[in-house]
Design a protein around this motif. Sequence first.
Motif, PDB file in Angstrom:
ATOM      1  N   VAL A  95       0.844  -1.181   0.000  1.00 32.83           N
ATOM      2  CA  VAL A  95       0.000   0.000   0.000  1.00 32.83           C
ATOM      3  C   VAL A  95       0.887   1.240   0.000  1.00 32.83           C
ATOM      4  CG1 VAL A  95      -1.800   1.259   1.238  1.00 32.83           C
ATOM      5  CG2 VAL A  95      -1.812  -1.238   1.240  1.00 32.83           C
TER       6      VAL A  95
ATOM      7  N   ARG B 170      -2.027   5.596  -2.065  1.00 32.60           N
ATOM      8  CA  ARG B 170      -3.163   4.674  -1.948  1.00 32.60           C
ATOM      9  C   ARG B 170      -3.729   4.731  -0.526  1.00 32.60           C
ATOM     10  NH1 ARG B 170      -6.273   2.611  -5.597  1.00 32.60           N
ATOM     11  NH2 ARG B 170      -4.520   1.819  -6.754  1.00 32.60           N
ATOM     12  N   ARG B 171      -2.855   4.827   0.466  1.00 35.41           N
ATOM     13  CA  ARG B 171      -3.304   4.927   1.863  1.00 35.41           C
ATOM     14  C   ARG B 171      -4.136   6.195   2.058  1.00 35.41           C
ATOM     15  NH1 ARG B 171       1.385   4.788   4.182  1.00 35.41           N
ATOM     16  NH2 ARG B 171       1.521   2.540   4.060  1.00 35.41           N
TER      17      ARG B 171
ATOM     18  N   GLN C 108      -5.774   7.757  -0.222  1.00 35.11           N
ATOM     19  CA  GLN C 108      -7.020   7.533  -0.954  1.00 35.11           C
ATOM     20  C   GLN C 108      -7.998   6.697  -0.127  1.00 35.11           C
ATOM     21  OE1 GLN C 108      -7.054   4.961  -4.559  1.00 35.11           O
ATOM     22  NE2 GLN C 108      -7.241   6.925  -5.635  1.00 35.11           N
ATOM     23  N   LEU C 109      -7.492   5.654   0.523  1.00 38.60           N
ATOM     24  CA  LEU C 109      -8.336   4.811   1.378  1.00 38.60           C
ATOM     25  C   LEU C 109      -8.927   5.604   2.539  1.00 38.60           C
ATOM     26  CD1 LEU C 109      -6.194   1.559   1.468  1.00 38.60           C
ATOM     27  CD2 LEU C 109      -8.578   1.693   0.741  1.00 38.60           C
TER      28      LEU C 109
ATOM     29  N   PHE D 207     -12.836   6.347   3.096  1.00 40.62           N
ATOM     30  CA  PHE D 207     -13.471   6.012   4.369  1.00 40.62           C
ATOM     31  C   PHE D 207     -14.191   7.224   4.960  1.00 40.62           C
ATOM     32  CE2 PHE D 207     -13.165   6.150   9.016  1.00 40.62           C
ATOM     33  CZ  PHE D 207     -13.971   5.069   9.340  1.00 40.62           C
TER      34      PHE D 207
ATOM     35  N   THR E 267     -11.347  12.399  -3.048  1.00 40.22           N
ATOM     36  CA  THR E 267     -10.693  11.094  -2.917  1.00 40.22           C
ATOM     37  C   THR E 267      -9.886  10.728  -4.153  1.00 40.22           C
ATOM     38  OG1 THR E 267     -12.535  10.381  -1.535  1.00 40.22           O
ATOM     39  CG2 THR E 267     -11.090   8.651  -2.390  1.00 40.22           C
TER      40      THR E 267
ATOM     41  N   VAL F 104     -15.779  -2.386   1.623  1.00 38.25           N
ATOM     42  CA  VAL F 104     -14.592  -2.848   0.885  1.00 38.25           C
ATOM     43  C   VAL F 104     -14.964  -3.158  -0.560  1.00 38.25           C
ATOM     44  CG1 VAL F 104     -12.862  -4.683   0.723  1.00 38.25           C
ATOM     45  CG2 VAL F 104     -13.467  -3.715   2.954  1.00 38.25           C
TER      46      VAL F 104
ATOM     47  N   TYR G 235     -15.272   0.167  -2.435  1.00 37.03           N
ATOM     48  CA  TYR G 235     -13.973   0.797  -2.688  1.00 37.03           C
ATOM     49  C   TYR G 235     -13.252   0.102  -3.846  1.00 37.03           C
ATOM     50  CZ  TYR G 235      -9.212   2.317  -2.529  1.00 37.03           C
ATOM     51  OH  TYR G 235      -7.981   2.806  -2.913  1.00 37.03           O
TER      52      TYR G 235
ATOM     53  N   ALA H   7     -12.454   2.236  -7.094  1.00 39.54           N
ATOM     54  CA  ALA H   7     -11.045   2.568  -7.329  1.00 39.54           C
ATOM     55  C   ALA H   7     -10.541   2.021  -8.656  1.00 39.54           C
ATOM     56  CB  ALA H   7     -10.179   2.049  -6.181  1.00 39.54           C
TER      57      ALA H   7
END
Length: 152
Positions: free
Chosen positions: A6, A10-11, A13-14, A18, A66, A140, A143, A147
């Motif tokens: 990750v 990307r982190r 973005q997560l 969230f 995001t 999940v 996402y 994504a």
Amino acid sequence: MASAVVTPARRQQLVRFFLVGLLAALVQTALLWLFVALAELHYLVAGAIAIEITILLQYVLNNAWTFHRSAHSTLREYLVGMGKTNLVRVSALLIQLGILYVFVTSGAVAYVLASSGTATTWQSSEILLANAGAIALTGVYRYALDAYWTWG
């Protein structure tokens, strides 16, 4: 090992996904409560309406924040992206409503509320808790598809 897979982008973005999802969950829960408690709609109809409203809200926020690096900027991209995210989320809606139905009709949420000592004076609190579980379980899935397909 997971941190090697990750990336920081990307982190980030997560985390943003969230946070947008959390805001949408709060809005969806408030709408669900309004539609069930005040408008006296059936909880599955109310849930579907609340979910569709928050699908549009999430698309706007996710596109602007995001997934800003791959944001849909032309009208055509924006509308195609909105269509894609609607397909993703409608498929998630079916899963979410199924989970909501199972949680409510199985009595699992009522059991959790009763065993925690929480008195349920009306069915809406049971529906709202079941809805929160359904949102979490489909997060999940949403996402991954958004994504890699909507903004990928």
